[in-house]
Design a protein around this motif. Structure first.
Motif, mmCIF file in Angstrom:
data_model
loop_
_atom_site.group_PDB
_atom_site.id
_atom_site.type_symbol
_atom_site.label_atom_id
_atom_site.label_comp_id
_atom_site.label_asym_id
_atom_site.label_seq_id
_atom_site.Cartn_x
_atom_site.Cartn_y
_atom_site.Cartn_z
ATOM 1 N N SER A 40 45.945 46.080 46.098
ATOM 2 C CA SER A 40 46.047 47.286 45.280
ATOM 3 C C SER A 40 45.137 47.166 44.068
ATOM 4 N N TYR A 41 44.936 48.295 43.371
ATOM 5 C CA TYR A 41 44.107 48.270 42.167
ATOM 6 C C TYR A 41 44.723 49.191 41.124
ATOM 7 N N GLU A 42 44.297 48.969 39.889
ATOM 8 C CA GLU A 42 44.646 49.876 38.799
ATOM 9 C C GLU A 42 43.550 49.810 37.758
ATOM 10 N N LEU A 43 43.420 50.899 36.981
ATOM 11 C CA LEU A 43 42.501 50.940 35.847
ATOM 12 C C LEU A 43 43.311 50.650 34.604
ATOM 13 N N ARG A 44 42.967 49.558 33.897
ATOM 14 C CA ARG A 44 43.783 49.099 32.781
ATOM 15 C C ARG A 44 42.894 48.636 31.632
ATOM 16 N N ASP A 45 42.903 49.386 30.524
ATOM 17 C CA ASP A 45 42.198 48.991 29.293
ATOM 18 C C ASP A 45 40.722 48.686 29.538
ATOM 19 N N TRP A 47 39.344 47.854 32.339
ATOM 20 C CA TRP A 47 39.142 46.881 33.419
ATOM 21 C C TRP A 47 39.579 47.507 34.735
ATOM 22 N N PHE A 48 38.842 47.190 35.783
ATOM 23 C CA PHE A 48 39.274 47.521 37.137
ATOM 24 C C PHE A 48 39.958 46.273 37.673
ATOM 25 N N VAL A 49 41.258 46.354 37.897
ATOM 26 C CA VAL A 49 42.064 45.179 38.245
ATOM 27 C C VAL A 49 42.494 45.284 39.710
ATOM 28 N N VAL A 50 42.161 44.251 40.480
ATOM 29 C CA VAL A 50 42.523 44.182 41.892
ATOM 30 C C VAL A 50 43.520 43.054 42.081
ATOM 31 N N SER A 51 44.604 43.353 42.779
ATOM 32 C CA SER A 51 45.633 42.355 43.052
ATOM 33 C C SER A 51 45.889 42.279 44.549
ATOM 34 N N VAL A 52 46.018 41.043 45.029
ATOM 35 C CA VAL A 52 46.416 40.833 46.427
ATOM 36 C C VAL A 52 47.646 39.945 46.430
ATOM 37 N N PRO A 53 48.617 40.250 47.276
ATOM 38 C CA PRO A 53 49.826 39.441 47.329
ATOM 39 C C PRO A 53 49.592 38.153 48.115
ATOM 40 N N VAL A 187 27.134 48.706 47.675
ATOM 41 C CA VAL A 187 27.358 47.630 46.720
ATOM 42 C C VAL A 187 28.687 47.883 46.027
ATOM 43 N N GLY A 188 29.285 46.824 45.523
ATOM 44 C CA GLY A 188 30.568 47.020 44.855
ATOM 45 C C GLY A 188 31.245 45.715 44.535
ATOM 46 N N LEU A 189 32.565 45.710 44.601
ATOM 47 C CA LEU A 189 33.391 44.604 44.144
ATOM 48 C C LEU A 189 34.308 44.151 45.271
ATOM 49 N N ILE A 190 34.638 42.860 45.272
ATOM 50 C CA ILE A 190 35.456 42.315 46.353
ATOM 51 C C ILE A 190 36.353 41.208 45.816
ATOM 52 N N VAL A 191 37.556 41.130 46.380
ATOM 53 C CA VAL A 191 38.481 40.037 46.087
ATOM 54 C C VAL A 191 38.885 39.417 47.415
ATOM 55 N N SER A 201 45.006 38.015 41.087
ATOM 56 C CA SER A 201 44.527 39.216 40.416
ATOM 57 C C SER A 201 43.172 38.910 39.794
ATOM 58 N N ALA A 202 42.249 39.843 39.924
ATOM 59 C CA ALA A 202 40.913 39.686 39.350
ATOM 60 C C ALA A 202 40.552 40.947 38.597
ATOM 61 N N ARG A 203 39.752 40.791 37.519
ATOM 62 C CA ARG A 203 39.396 41.931 36.662
ATOM 63 C C ARG A 203 37.879 42.102 36.644
#
Length: 825
Positions: A40-45, A47-53, A187-191, A201-203
């Protein structure tokens, strides 16, 4: 005025780039979120934050697994630069992850540039910056001085350049570059997580994409040949072939027999007819007889109970307008004559009445002529009225068969001039008794082949193999049964060939005995001891035979090569490694191309490593060379269930050319090699009952066997080098130069491995003064997946042309192509 300026700035930003600072509550429409199994992801302060369980084995992106969450956006055409800021604030000590920028050819094939840490798999103590491409690890590694890092990637021409910095005001540090085999589209971002799959979690602080001024420079290479420097001799035996009793290589391929189960063997169906045959007519009873039979313990009986016509038939025959010959072996009670016919939907195409049926087994021959081409015909053996007919065996072949072999197949094989052919296996040989394959073919017993789970009819045996080799002009190489067989059997086989006048120099002592799939499997020490027994008995018959021991690729299989060479090296002359290149069918086809086309680089390393092991362990003063007698691409779609058949593509022809170059460079110790296999099974060619289709691998052989000199001469390439998953560092242009024995003809072969870019080559020939005209052959097609099929059998074949010698100074090699030059002086 201000509104127009704002609009102009917006247009310029659209043209030259944009920045997303991840401020707000939702993503811009330019982005696409890709998370097929979770994350999942969220926009926080900002930062684009991605979390994987936590998940067993994590959220990975590797060969066959593509479920790591990604945020992707489209790339512009031409050159560009992308930036982001990455942080992994907290993670478990036993984590394994890679977080950063994704530069994607597709969702299944990409570069990943970012923060890498692996506690359980790589046993790392701290994170570092790391570049990988799907299935290619550790392309770049940089110590990571901070928990937050800024990353930048620039595409300039055919290269991606990778940068980093810890402070946004500091200078970018270039870590290195990577060749672009396929142009990235997104192009983009990956976790990514792997190993134990710990939660993470990565920011990402921002993302910037800008268009750069295009660098339209094409790829270039310089190839320098020094014909005066002979490096090594090339044995023409490297262009050999291998045929095995497996699938449709022999039966249904080389052998011309059209009938299945011609010896009435195998299972009996509920209707009383043996497998592959059907009842014909109605007023009869059908059953198998296991007391009265001609061969193999079984015959087919048709007991006529009425006055109409009845018998047995076999369907599914494709015919051409030509003659067909055959024979039936029958006996009868109350039956004096029979009819053999070819029919289609009840219409008789050709028939012949055969008289002279008696109460004893009798061989009756026939000839049938068909006037039109058609598919799905039927062969019928029948009689009318009451009585009993025993059918012991039958045969149907095209009348133009050559000693029982298909002429069209033989001629196609002959055209690639195989200097040597290995036979009969392969795994098959470890359960094969050569004595079953000699004598009257109709009396040779069917045997169940436990290696491949199929009936072996023994129609094609030693005598037929020798005739096959004579017709195509090849030297025979016989592999003996060192699995369930014994040394005296191998010596008797050798004695049989010697007494027949068959000049068989090369003899293998078993096949792949290291594998648990092999009947009679042995470990290295046990095999070496058994090989000594074989060699001693065989040398009593032929002291000068070239004996070939089972080898492996490199140092694996329990140090097999070292043990076998150390224990038995005094008794054999060649060691035989095998190599098949596979791939994951779930991977991107473009990545699969890099796996296949780049793997000859690994094969060359493997051959050198194998020979080095032999050199270290052989007896003093003993010469042992390599017999690379099984090699090919083994596609995942090629299974035992489908006969290991498929249509090879252009990329596989490029692979074959690369293997040839590898063997040229290893010519001082590779004595022979055999493609596995020639027909249908992993086949260089494929057959139907009426057609022969030649693959790109076939055409690679066709070109090189005609255009290789005796001597490899010095040939150096100065050009771009990329990486591939199997080959590692892989030159875009692979070149080999050979010289004829008389020194008058120079052959230069050039492979452009790049799948998207032509390469301009400046070719220098040293003191070789070429005549004005040069012959050139080229293997190329629009797509590297192009192939030949039964519907399009000549879509891809070599193009021959004549060029001026002046053109050699600036020769353009098309993308994914093979070019061979024949230069006279």
């Amino acid at each position: 005025m201000m509104g127009n300026l704002t609009l102009l700035l917006g247009v310029l930003m659209t043209m030259h780039g944009w920045v997303d600072e991840f401020k707000g509550v939702q993503l811009s429409e330019r982005w696409r979120w890709f998370a097929p199994v979770g994350g999942s992801y969220e926009l926080r302060d900002g930062w684009f934050v991605v979390s994987v369980p936590e998940r067993e084995k994590g959220f990975d992106h590797w060969s066959g697994t593509f479920d790591a969450p990604m945020l992707l956006t489209d790339l512009p055409d031409g050159d560009w630069a992308a930036e982001t800021k990455v942080q992994v604030p907290n993670y478990e000590p036993d984590s394994d992850f890679h977080v950063g920028m994704a530069i994607a050819v597709s969702e299944r094939y990409l570069w990943l540039w970012g923060i890498f840490y692996s506690a359980t798999v790589w046993k790392m103590q701290r994170p570092e910056l790391f570049l990988e491409r799907t299935r290619e690890s550790s392309l770049l590694r940089v110590p990571l001085p901070s928990s937050v890092v800024n990353l930048r990637v620039e595409k300039r021409g055919w290269w991606l350049h990778f940068f980093w910095r810890t402070e946004e005001q500091s200078e970018w540090q270039e870590a290195g570059k990577s060749l672009v085999w396929f142009t990235p589209k997104q192009v983009g971002l990956i976790v990514k997580t792997f190993g134990k799959g710990r939660p993470l979690s990565a920011r990402f602080g921002y993302f910037k994409l800008e268009q750069l001024e295009s660098n339209s420079s094409s790829l270039e290479a310089k190839v320098s040949v020094n014909p005066r420097r002979k490096v090594n001799e090339i044995n023409p035996m490297i262009y050999g072939q291998f045929i095995e009793h497996l699938g449709r290589c022999i039966y249904g391929g080389i052998w011309a027999e059209m009938l299945r189960n011609r010896k009435m063997h195998g299972a009996v169906q509920e209707n009383g007819v043996v497998e592959h045959w059907q009842p014909f007519g109605r007023s009869a009873r059908w059953y198998a007889d296991n007391v009265e039979f001609f061969v193999g313990g079984q015959s087919q009986v048709i007991e006529g109970t009425g006055s109409s016509e009845h018998g047995i038939a076999q369907n599914g025959l494709d015919l051409l307008p030509k003659g067909y010959v055959g024979r039936v072996i029958v006996k009868g009670e109350g039956v004096k004559e029979i009819t053999v016919s070819l029919q289609k939907d009840g219409k008789v195409l050709a028939s012949q009445t055969l008289k002279g049926v008696t109460g004893k087994w009798k061989k009756l021959q026939f000839r049938l002529t068909v006037k039109e081409a058609l598919n799905g015909a039927q062969f019928v053996i029948s009689f009318s009225g009451k009585g009993k007919l025993w059918v012991g065996a039958a045969s149907l072949m095209p009348a133009d068969n050559v000693d029982g072999m298909r002429k069209d197949v033989l001629d196609a094989i002959k055209d690639i001039k195989p200097p040597i052919v290995r036979w009969p296996g392969g795994n098959f040989v470890s359960g094969y008794d050569w004595r079953d394959g000699i004598g009257d073919p109709d009396l040779r017993p069917p045997r169940w082949d436990r290696a491949w789970g199929a009936w072996e009819w023994n129609d094609f045996g030693t005598d037929e193999f020798i005739k096959f080799c004579k017709y195509i002009g090849a030297e025979p190489y016989i592999c003996t049964n060192c699995g369930e067989g014994y040394e005296h059997e191998a010596a008797e086989w050798m004695r049989y060939c010697k007494e027949k006048g068959y000049k068989v120099r090369y003899w293998g002592i078993g096949n792949e005995m290291y594998g648990r799939w092999q009947l009679g499997h042995l470990d290295a020490n046990k095999y070496a001891l058994k090989a000594i027994l074989f060699a001693k008995e065989m040398r009593k018959v032929m002291p000068n035979a070239r004996l070939i021991a089972v080898g492996v690729d490199g140092g694996g299989w329990g140090n097999w090569n070292a043990i076998v060479t150390k224990v038995a090296g005094a008794h054999f002359d060649l060691l035989a490694p095998h190599y098949y290149q596979g791939y994951n069918p779930n991977d991107d086809p473009r990545q699969i191309y890099t796996v296949i086309a780049g793997s000859p680089v690994h094969i060359e390393r493997m051959l050198r490593e194998t020979f080095a092991i032999v050199e270290r362990n052989k007896p003093k003063g003993k010469q042992i060379t390599l017999a690379f007698d099984e090699w090919n691409v083994w596609e995942p779609t090629q299974t035992v269930e489908n006969g290991l058949e498929s249509f090879y593509e252009l990329r596989d022809g490029i692979f074959a050319a690369g293997v040839f170059h590898a063997m040229h460079r290893c010519g001082d110790f590779v004595e022979l090699a055999c493609l596995a296999q020639t027909v249908n099974v992993l086949g260089a060619m494929r057959t139907s009952q009426t057609k022969v289709v030649k693959s790109p691998i076939y055409w690679a052989f066709w070109i090189y066997v005609r255009n290789t000199g005796k001597w490899r001469v010095d040939c150096n390439v100065d050009g771009p080098i990329g990486t591939t998953p199997v080959g590692g560092e892989t030159p875009v242009v692979d070149a080999s130069a050979t010289l004829s024995e008389d020194g008058k003809t120079l052959f230069v072969s050039l492979i452009n491995l790049h799948p998207e870019s032509d390469v301009s080559v400046h070719l220098e020939l040293g003191n070789f003064k070429a005549v004005r005209k040069v012959q050139m052959w080229r293997l190329w097609s629009v797509h590297f997946t192009d192939t030949n099929t039964f519907d399009e059998p000549e879509k891809l074949k070599p193009i021959e042309q004549t060029i001026s010698a002046d053109d050699l100074a600036n020769l353009v090699l098309p993308r994914h192509s093979v070019t061979v030059l024949r230069i006279e002086r």
